[in-house]
Scaffold this motif. Structure first.
Motif, PDB file in Angstrom:
ATOM      1  N   ASN A 138      -7.424   2.804 -10.108  1.00  0.00           N
ATOM      2  CA  ASN A 138      -7.685   3.137  -8.709  1.00  0.00           C
ATOM      3  C   ASN A 138      -6.948   4.415  -8.310  1.00  0.00           C
ATOM      4  O   ASN A 138      -5.974   4.798  -8.950  1.00  0.00           O
TER       5      ASN A 138
ATOM      6  N   SER B  86      -2.838   5.268  -3.154  1.00  0.00           N
ATOM      7  CA  SER B  86      -2.892   5.136  -1.699  1.00  0.00           C
ATOM      8  C   SER B  86      -1.892   6.115  -1.095  1.00  0.00           C
ATOM      9  O   SER B  86      -1.031   6.659  -1.798  1.00  0.00           O
ATOM     10  N   GLU B  87      -1.972   6.296   0.222  1.00  0.00           N
ATOM     11  CA  GLU B  87      -1.008   7.163   0.897  1.00  0.00           C
ATOM     12  C   GLU B  87       0.415   6.613   0.723  1.00  0.00           C
ATOM     13  O   GLU B  87       1.371   7.364   0.516  1.00  0.00           O
TER      14      GLU B  87
ATOM     15  N   GLU C 196       1.580   4.867  -1.749  1.00  0.00           N
ATOM     16  CA  GLU C 196       2.070   5.161  -3.103  1.00  0.00           C
ATOM     17  C   GLU C 196       2.468   6.631  -3.221  1.00  0.00           C
ATOM     18  O   GLU C 196       3.509   6.946  -3.798  1.00  0.00           O
TER      19      GLU C 196
ATOM     20  N   GLN D  82       1.168   0.053  -8.896  1.00  0.00           N
ATOM     21  CA  GLN D  82       0.067   0.337  -7.968  1.00  0.00           C
ATOM     22  C   GLN D  82      -1.200   0.795  -8.683  1.00  0.00           C
ATOM     23  O   GLN D  82      -2.234   0.987  -8.054  1.00  0.00           O
TER      24      GLN D  82
END
Ligand code: FES
Length: 137
Positions: free
Chosen positions: A82, A85-86, A88, A107
């Motif tokens: 994936n 994310s922000e 991460e 993550q």
């Protein structure tokens, strides 16, 4: 710290090929083996795959994106996990030795792309074992 896993966390069969390159194999596995070829399943995190195969990547927060001790370099196969994310991205910036390929192992969740199952190549930096830092209260 124990790895936090949801009881209902399901993942697919171990069919995705992952290579871990360890800069400090002794510290992470207690052996001199630098290269580990293992298999992971869809929806499994790279941290889970590592721990399940005896590669003890540091994970001070238990895998909930609240530290940066599970910092790794995702050197190949980035399309098979994936996107970050922000949260991460913010967290990984606190890790030492950050590069373009930097990710947090807890993550990175595997995607099963069918015909293309690996290779995913992960480098675990040598300072991983001692990167624990205090989390402010
Ligand atoms: S274990 Fe803390 S962010 Fe991955």
């Amino acid at each position: 710290m124990h790895l936090k896993r949801d009881d209902d966390h399901q993942h697919g069969p171990p069919v995705i090929s992952i290579t871990f390159e360890l800069e400090d194999p002794e510290g992470l596995t207690g052996t001199g083996q630098k290269t580990w070829n293992v298999l992971g399943g869809e929806h499994e995190s790279l941290l889970e795959v590592a721990i399940d195969n005896g590669i003890n990547i540091e994970h001070a927060c238990g895998g909930v994106c609240a530290c940066s001790t599970c910092h790794i370099y995702l050197e190949r196969g980035g399309e098979q996990v994936n996107d970050a994310s922000e949260a991460e991205e913010d967290r990984v910036e606190e890790a030492p030795g950050i590069r373009r390929s930097s990710r947090l192992a807890c993550q990175c969740e595997l995607k099963d792309l069918g015909a293309q199952r690996g290779p995913i190549v992960i480098r675990v930096p040598s300072w991983n074992r001692n990167a624990v830092k205090e989390i402010p209260h």
